[in-house]
Scaffold this motif. Structure first.
Motif, mmCIF file in Angstrom:
data_model
loop_
_atom_site.group_PDB
_atom_site.id
_atom_site.type_symbol
_atom_site.label_atom_id
_atom_site.label_comp_id
_atom_site.label_asym_id
_atom_site.label_seq_id
_atom_site.Cartn_x
_atom_site.Cartn_y
_atom_site.Cartn_z
ATOM 1 N N PRO A 1 0.802 -1.227 0.000
ATOM 2 C CA PRO A 1 0.000 0.000 0.000
ATOM 3 C C PRO A 1 0.836 1.279 0.000
ATOM 4 C CG PRO A 1 -0.134 -1.077 2.130
ATOM 5 C CD PRO A 1 0.629 -2.002 1.225
ATOM 6 N N GLN A 2 2.138 1.175 0.209
ATOM 7 C CA GLN A 2 3.011 2.339 0.107
ATOM 8 C C GLN A 2 3.304 2.684 -1.356
ATOM 9 O OE1 GLN A 2 4.137 4.199 2.787
ATOM 10 N NE2 GLN A 2 2.693 2.907 3.891
ATOM 11 N N GLU B 1 -7.969 11.744 -0.311
ATOM 12 C CA GLU B 1 -7.187 10.640 0.253
ATOM 13 C C GLU B 1 -5.974 10.330 -0.635
ATOM 14 O OE1 GLU B 1 -7.946 5.984 0.535
ATOM 15 O OE2 GLU B 1 -9.356 7.122 1.780
ATOM 16 N N PHE B 2 -6.167 10.390 -1.944
ATOM 17 C CA PHE B 2 -5.075 10.135 -2.898
ATOM 18 C C PHE B 2 -3.974 11.179 -2.749
ATOM 19 C CE2 PHE B 2 -3.290 10.800 -7.244
ATOM 20 C CZ PHE B 2 -2.678 9.558 -7.392
ATOM 21 N N ILE C 1 -0.098 10.464 -1.533
ATOM 22 C CA ILE C 1 1.099 10.873 -2.282
ATOM 23 C C ILE C 1 1.990 11.760 -1.429
ATOM 24 C CG2 ILE C 1 1.883 12.344 -4.181
ATOM 25 C CD1 ILE C 1 -0.246 11.115 -5.887
ATOM 26 N N ASN C 2 1.383 12.580 -0.597
ATOM 27 C CA ASN C 2 2.111 13.575 0.174
ATOM 28 C C ASN C 2 2.656 13.036 1.510
ATOM 29 O OD1 ASN C 2 3.094 16.205 0.313
ATOM 30 N ND2 ASN C 2 1.364 16.871 1.574
ATOM 31 N N GLN C 3 2.805 11.732 1.640
ATOM 32 C CA GLN C 3 3.304 11.131 2.897
ATOM 33 C C GLN C 3 4.727 11.534 3.170
ATOM 34 O OE1 GLN C 3 2.523 6.914 3.548
ATOM 35 N NE2 GLN C 3 1.314 6.941 1.686
#
Length: 164
Positions: free
Chosen positions: A108-109, A157-158, A162-164
């Motif tokens: 999921p990463q 959420e997307f 992406i911004n993690q």
């Protein structure tokens, strides 16, 4: 009131040390003592998960495999799931549903389900543009006959993913 600090991925040795520290300090009553069953259940929930590395693919009657890192995206059409390779844009039939891919097989990463029928590989994302009704249209390294669109309810959420 902290006794220890354990980081993910949890190392069994470190966790056992923290549990014995709790018992040494005499924290809790007999009913809250740490039992082997408790420890086993705890470790079951926090062990490092391994994800699929390659997929067996079919082209006509021929079978081969492709590495998961070579997948630009997965999509479902008429009950059949396809893997599309990055760069070549070659399509292959695979034997898993998108739900199986999303819930257990793909990291999921790196992989995200952008709508009901598609999961993309972040490593193959080139750009994002605003699209109709608050959605996003994506450009990937692989060509697609249809626009690759993030569903409106998944856009925020997307972006956060992406911004993690």
């Amino acid at each position: 009131n902290c006794i220890d600090y354990v980081l993910k991925p949890i190392q069994e040795e470190r966790l056992l040390k923290a549990f014995s520290k709790v018992e040494t300090l005499g924290v809790g009553t007999d009913s809250t003592r740490i039992t082997p069953d408790f420890f086993n259940q705890f470790m079951k929930n926090y062990t490092h998960k391994t994800y699929k590395k390659r997929f067996l693919v079919r082209t006509g009657t021929k079978l081969s495999y492709t590495m998961v890192d070579n997948a630009a995206y997965f999509y479902a059409e008429d009950g059949i799931t396809f893997l599309v390779e990055s760069n070549s844009s070659q399509k292959f039939v695979i034997d898993y549903s998108l739900n199986e891919l999303e819930s257990a097989l793909l990291d999921p990463q790196k992989f995200y389900r952008i709508n009901r029928s598609m999961i993309i590989n972040l490593d193959n994302l080139l750009e994002m543009k605003p699209y109709q009704n608050g959605r996003l249209v994506l450009s990937l390294t692989a060509r697609s006959d249809d626009a690759i669109v993030v569903a409106r309810e998944r856009v925020n959420e997307f972006k956060s993913w992406i911004n993690q």
